[in-house]
Design a protein around this motif. Sequence first.
Motif, mmCIF file in Angstrom:
data_model
loop_
_atom_site.group_PDB
_atom_site.id
_atom_site.type_symbol
_atom_site.label_atom_id
_atom_site.label_comp_id
_atom_site.label_asym_id
_atom_site.label_seq_id
_atom_site.Cartn_x
_atom_site.Cartn_y
_atom_site.Cartn_z
ATOM 1 N N UNK A 15 -53.122 -42.481 -5.091
ATOM 2 C CA UNK A 15 -53.754 -43.788 -4.949
ATOM 3 C C UNK A 15 -54.419 -44.021 -6.256
ATOM 4 N N UNK A 16 -54.721 -44.928 -6.551
ATOM 5 C CA UNK A 16 -55.067 -45.170 -7.934
ATOM 6 C C UNK A 16 -56.155 -46.190 -8.088
ATOM 7 N N UNK A 17 -56.525 -46.435 -9.355
ATOM 8 C CA UNK A 17 -57.604 -47.330 -9.692
ATOM 9 C C UNK A 17 -57.168 -48.775 -9.690
ATOM 10 N N UNK A 18 -57.921 -49.584 -10.379
ATOM 11 C CA UNK A 18 -57.690 -51.018 -10.343
ATOM 12 C C UNK A 18 -56.349 -51.468 -10.902
ATOM 13 N N UNK A 19 -55.720 -50.680 -11.746
ATOM 14 C CA UNK A 19 -54.442 -51.102 -12.319
ATOM 15 C C UNK A 19 -53.247 -50.676 -11.473
ATOM 16 N N UNK A 20 -53.484 -50.012 -10.343
ATOM 17 C CA UNK A 20 -52.388 -49.488 -9.530
ATOM 18 C C UNK A 20 -51.439 -50.588 -9.053
ATOM 19 N N UNK A 21 -51.967 -51.725 -8.628
ATOM 20 C CA UNK A 21 -51.108 -52.808 -8.145
ATOM 21 C C UNK A 21 -50.217 -53.329 -9.262
ATOM 22 N N UNK A 22 -50.779 -53.442 -10.455
ATOM 23 C CA UNK A 22 -49.999 -53.900 -11.606
ATOM 24 C C UNK A 22 -48.919 -52.881 -11.935
ATOM 25 N N UNK A 114 -54.402 -26.331 -12.598
ATOM 26 C CA UNK A 114 -55.469 -26.974 -11.833
ATOM 27 C C UNK A 114 -55.471 -28.481 -12.010
ATOM 28 N N UNK A 115 -56.617 -29.057 -11.734
ATOM 29 C CA UNK A 115 -56.788 -30.509 -11.830
ATOM 30 C C UNK A 115 -56.917 -30.938 -13.287
ATOM 31 N N UNK A 116 -56.223 -32.003 -13.651
ATOM 32 C CA UNK A 116 -56.301 -32.553 -14.999
ATOM 33 C C UNK A 116 -56.765 -34.001 -14.970
ATOM 34 N N UNK A 117 -57.000 -34.518 -13.764
ATOM 35 C CA UNK A 117 -57.450 -35.892 -13.565
ATOM 36 C C UNK A 117 -58.527 -35.880 -12.485
ATOM 37 N N UNK A 118 -59.283 -36.962 -12.364
ATOM 38 C CA UNK A 118 -60.303 -36.990 -11.297
ATOM 39 C C UNK A 118 -59.663 -36.856 -9.919
ATOM 40 N N UNK A 119 -60.453 -36.386 -8.966
ATOM 41 C CA UNK A 119 -59.972 -36.307 -7.580
ATOM 42 C C UNK A 119 -59.921 -37.710 -6.977
ATOM 43 N N UNK A 120 -58.872 -37.959 -6.193
ATOM 44 C CA UNK A 120 -58.740 -39.243 -5.519
ATOM 45 C C UNK A 120 -59.766 -39.306 -4.378
ATOM 46 N N UNK A 121 -60.216 -40.511 -4.084
ATOM 47 C CA UNK A 121 -61.161 -40.695 -2.970
ATOM 48 C C UNK A 121 -60.511 -40.451 -1.644
#
Length: 121
Positions: A15-22, A114-121
């Motif tokens: 799931x992603x941030x604000x640009x996910x829909x774009x 391991x993790x290389x990006x923030x954890x998804x909500x």
Amino acid sequence: MGVSEHTGDATAEATAGPTAAVVAAVVDAGADIAAAAAGYPTYPIAPGYQLNVRSGPGTQYRIVRTLPYGQKVPIYCQKPGERVTGPYGTSNVWDNIANGQFVSDAYVRTGSDGYIAPRCD
């Protein structure tokens, strides 16, 4: 022990941030994911594999689409899920590559176990 999933030669899972829909709209229009990532680093899928993109972090989630050989993907966030075994080891980390689209990190060359990006909500 992990789960291994195959489609054709081989396959897996993101799931992603604000640009996910774009990003999703551009990808659906047939553009390369790397071009759609706009500012996010992209990571290659393991050579010789097509990758199932899932609606959630596990093989029990429906397949949204399948990425072609040689594809690179952005990783917006990551979350724990089903443990999967792939060419880059066994991992329960799932990479979010677009809104509602996940792939198993075991099939993406991130250079880390391991993790290389923030954890998804």
